[in-house]
Enzyme design. Structure first.
Site, mmCIF file in Angstrom:
data_model
loop_
_atom_site.group_PDB
_atom_site.id
_atom_site.type_symbol
_atom_site.label_atom_id
_atom_site.label_comp_id
_atom_site.label_asym_id
_atom_site.label_seq_id
_atom_site.Cartn_x
_atom_site.Cartn_y
_atom_site.Cartn_z
ATOM 1 N N ASP A 197 0.856 -1.288 0.015
ATOM 2 C CA ASP A 197 -0.002 -0.075 -0.041
ATOM 3 C C ASP A 197 0.750 1.324 0.064
ATOM 4 O OD1 ASP A 197 -2.608 1.335 0.232
ATOM 5 O OD2 ASP A 197 -2.279 1.877 2.163
ATOM 6 N N LEU A 278 -8.294 6.481 1.412
ATOM 7 C CA LEU A 278 -8.327 7.543 0.297
ATOM 8 C C LEU A 278 -7.010 7.707 -0.248
ATOM 9 C CD1 LEU A 278 -10.215 10.354 2.577
ATOM 10 C CD2 LEU A 278 -10.933 8.919 0.639
ATOM 11 N N ARG A 279 -5.974 6.873 0.086
ATOM 12 C CA ARG A 279 -4.818 6.617 -0.672
ATOM 13 C C ARG A 279 -4.855 6.596 -2.092
ATOM 14 N NH1 ARG A 279 -1.535 3.644 2.840
ATOM 15 N NH2 ARG A 279 -0.809 5.802 3.857
ATOM 16 N N GLY A 280 -5.603 6.179 -2.701
ATOM 17 C CA GLY A 280 -6.048 5.675 -3.803
ATOM 18 C C GLY A 280 -6.221 7.096 -4.787
#
Length: 341
Positions: A197, A278-280
């Site tokens: 991730d 919300l890293r995407g």
């Protein structure tokens, strides 16, 4: 030093090359993970990037290569007693540091300088690989085989941008901001989800299946091995053009506008794919902005989002027991449904 294969001479593998170039323009994207077959040029491409990057300004005699124009976040040497407001600087190559699999933790984070301790009786810090990689790239080949305690260490440093060493009577903090590049073969094991991730972009590399591409790969590699100087000179102009694109992209990056429509598209795509957290969205927007800067565009559009969405999102999908399609297929299918509707 031995010459490296020119970056611009690498055949195909366009997604990997683009991901590395974008990360060279905007280091906040979060690094690049390259997974694929053996013998497909993963390591060659990363090492070629080192020779391609424009040199950087660094403070003279600084063990961490601090930037002279940025006063915040400097090391203890640059902001300690006797430090000047305008330190002397010099141009140095951007570090691209190899981290071998069998490396010890002391070698990674740094440790007591035994030579000075024994000869002078002083406790001094000997910087490790994380210090050398500051403001550059840390490359780990076969990253999926990395030991768990080193993975935990890298996660901490990548999140904070600072390396903290508390051992053998030493208490040291120094900046360690780098672009993490990992490569590996999926047949040899999967990557831990926590580390997976942390990579901004994930690239899938496959062996070329068309005859002309395979022939061209062999032809260029053979020409390089026969005459490295001549082959490098032949591709020097192409590398210089790419280097200028990186320099221009870095200058343009702060001016690139991300309209609300692009933010909405990115959020909709991540919702459709069911990405965790919300890293995407953040990575997708940063990568699209970096792509726009690389191409000389001043605004992020659907074209940028479409092009960069697969490497930004494919490694963030949950497994779907009702859908046996691969993550790349799922991302491309969602893109087609959204953008072609």
């Amino acid at each position: 030093m031995a010459l490296t294969f020119p970056f611009s001479a690498i055949v195909a593998q366009d997604e990997m090359k683009l991901a590395l170039l974008i990360s060279a323009i905007d280091s906040s994207i979060g690094g690049v993970l390259v997974f694929g077959d053996r013998g497909t040029g993963k390591s060659t491409t990363v090492r070629a990037l080192a020779a391609l990057l424009p040199p950087m300004e660094a403070v003279v005699n600084c063990p961490y290569g601090c930037a002279p124009e940025k006063r915040a976040g400097l090391c203890g040497v640059c902001e300690g007693p006797g430090a000047k407001d305008k330190p002397k600087s010099r141009k140095v190559p951007v570090p691209v540091v190899d981290m071998p699999l069998g490396v010890t933790e002391d070698r990674v984070v740094g440790a007591l300088d035994l030579e000075r301790a024994l000869t002078q009786g002083e406790k001094a810090f000997e910087p490790g690989l994380l210090a050398r990689a500051h403001r550059g790239f840390l490359y780990i080949d076969e990253v999926n085989l990395l030991e768990d305690h080193l993975v935990d260490l890298l996660l901490d440093v990548a999140a904070s941008g600072e390396n903290v060493v508390e051992r053998e009577g030493l208490s040291i903090r120094h900046p360690a901001k780098f672009v993490l590049i990992g490569s590996g073969n999926p047949e040899e094991g999967e990557l831990r989800p926590q580390l997976l991730d942390r990579f901004g972009l994930s690239v899938e590399i496959t062996t070329p299946t068309d005859l002309p591409t395979r022939i061209e790969v062999v032809r260029r590699r053979d020409a390089f091995e026969k005459d490295p100087e001549g082959f490098t000179q032949k591709w020097k102009r192409h590398d210089a053009k790419l280097r200028k694109q990186i320099v221009d992209g870095r200058a343009l990056l702060p001016e690139v506008v991300v309209p609300d429509a692009a933010l909405e598209r990115a959020a909709q795509l991540c919702l459709k794919l069911g990405t965790d957290g919300l890293r995407g969205e953040l990575t997708l927007i940063r990568a699209a902005r970096g792509l726009a800067a690389f191409l000389g565009d001043r605004e992020v559009t659907d074209a940028h989002l479409r092009r960069i969405a697969p490497p930004a999102l494919r490694h963030r999908l949950r497994r779907n027991p009702l859908d046996d399609a691969g993550s790349t297929v799922r991302v491309e299918r969602a893109i087609a449904e959204m953008f072609d509707a």
